[in-house]
Design a protein around this motif. Structure first.
Motif, short mmCIF file in Angstrom:
data_model
loop_
_atom_site.label_atom_id
_atom_site.label_comp_id
_atom_site.label_asym_id
_atom_site.label_seq_id
_atom_site.Cartn_x
_atom_site.Cartn_y
_atom_site.Cartn_z
N THR A 57 0.82 -1.20 0.00
CA THR A 57 0.00 0.00 0.00
C THR A 57 0.86 1.25 0.00
N PHE A 58 0.61 2.12 -0.93
CA PHE A 58 1.25 3.43 -1.03
C PHE A 58 2.75 3.39 -1.26
N ALA A 59 3.30 2.28 -1.71
CA ALA A 59 4.73 2.24 -2.04
C ALA A 59 4.95 3.12 -3.27
N THR A 60 5.94 4.00 -3.17
CA THR A 60 6.27 4.91 -4.27
C THR A 60 7.77 4.91 -4.48
N VAL A 61 8.19 4.75 -5.73
CA VAL A 61 9.60 4.85 -6.09
C VAL A 61 9.68 5.71 -7.34
N THR A 62 10.52 6.73 -7.30
CA THR A 62 10.74 7.58 -8.47
C THR A 62 12.22 7.57 -8.81
N VAL A 63 12.50 7.76 -10.08
CA VAL A 63 13.87 7.95 -10.54
C VAL A 63 13.85 9.23 -11.36
N VAL A 78 6.22 -4.84 -4.54
CA VAL A 78 6.74 -5.18 -3.22
C VAL A 78 6.69 -6.68 -3.04
N ASP A 79 7.82 -7.26 -2.65
CA ASP A 79 7.90 -8.69 -2.35
C ASP A 79 8.62 -8.83 -1.01
N THR A 144 -6.21 10.77 -6.70
CA THR A 144 -6.49 11.79 -5.69
C THR A 144 -6.94 11.13 -4.39
N GLU A 145 -7.81 10.11 -4.48
CA GLU A 145 -8.27 9.41 -3.28
C GLU A 145 -7.11 8.70 -2.60
N ALA A 146 -6.21 8.10 -3.38
CA ALA A 146 -5.05 7.41 -2.81
C ALA A 146 -4.15 8.39 -2.08
N ARG A 147 -3.93 9.57 -2.65
CA ARG A 147 -3.09 10.58 -2.00
C ARG A 147 -3.73 11.06 -0.70
#
Length: 185
Positions: A57-63, A78-79, A144-147
């Motif tokens: 839930t809500f995992a975020t990775v940016t490059v 995610v594992d 938007t709901e997730a944020r």
């Protein structure tokens, strides 16, 4: 009086030590690319490994490149304690930053960034392979709901541990002062 002060100090120390282990949360153990790595070629993916399992839930990775271009090509996967995101190649030679935000198994958010460098520009694909689209990218209601839910998750329902420690210290100090005042009367 000396005995009372010693007992109070012992009580406060024991209380502070019992609170400390509760603050242990997941932390980043390693990444690929590693922090400050200098790469000759763009990796196909970014992998982050934590010391504990993290939630999907809500995992975020940016490059992000030095020109602020985004290079992540997939949502994070995610594992257990490993988070992976595919890359869409990289651009020009220069500095890139992996930004991450995950939620540990105990519900606390973990954020950080990992810089690395690309020493050679990625080869541009032939023009025939490029796909062009006129679609505008706008946030969806689901995004938007997730944020909004993410912001709610960030709040802690209990008191911060330092607050509990401060209350214990103040009550202990008040007890010592009360005992000293009582003896002087």
């Amino acid at each position: 009086m000396k005995r009372l002060a010693t007992m109070t100090a012992t009580l406060l120390t024991a209380t502070a030590l019992s609170i400390a282990p509760a603050s242990a949360h997941a932390s980043l153990q390693s990444s690929n690319p590693a922090e400050n790595a200098v790469l000759d070629a763009a990796p196909d993916e970014v992998t982050l490994t934590f010391n504990q399992s993290v939630q999907q839930t809500f995992a975020t990775v940016t490059v992000v490149g030095s020109d602020q271009s985004q290079w992540a090509a997939s949502d994070p996967v995610v594992d257990g304690s490993t988070v992976t995101v595919d890359l869409d190649g990289l651009g020009a030679a220069g500095e890139y930053t992996i930004g991450y935000r995950v939620v540990s198994g105990d519900g606390h958010p973990i954020t950080g960034s990992i810089p690395f460098q690309l020493s050679q520009a990625a080869a541009a694909p032939p023009v025939a392979e490029l796909e062009f689209t006129n679609e505008a990218v706008a946030p969806t209601t689901q995004d938007t709901e997730a944020r909004s839910a993410e912001n709610i998750e960030d709040t802690d329902s209990g008191f911060p541990l330092w607050t509990i420690g401060a209350v214990v210290a103040v009550v202990g100090a008040a007890g010592v002062l009360f005992a000293l005042r009582k003896r002087s009367n």
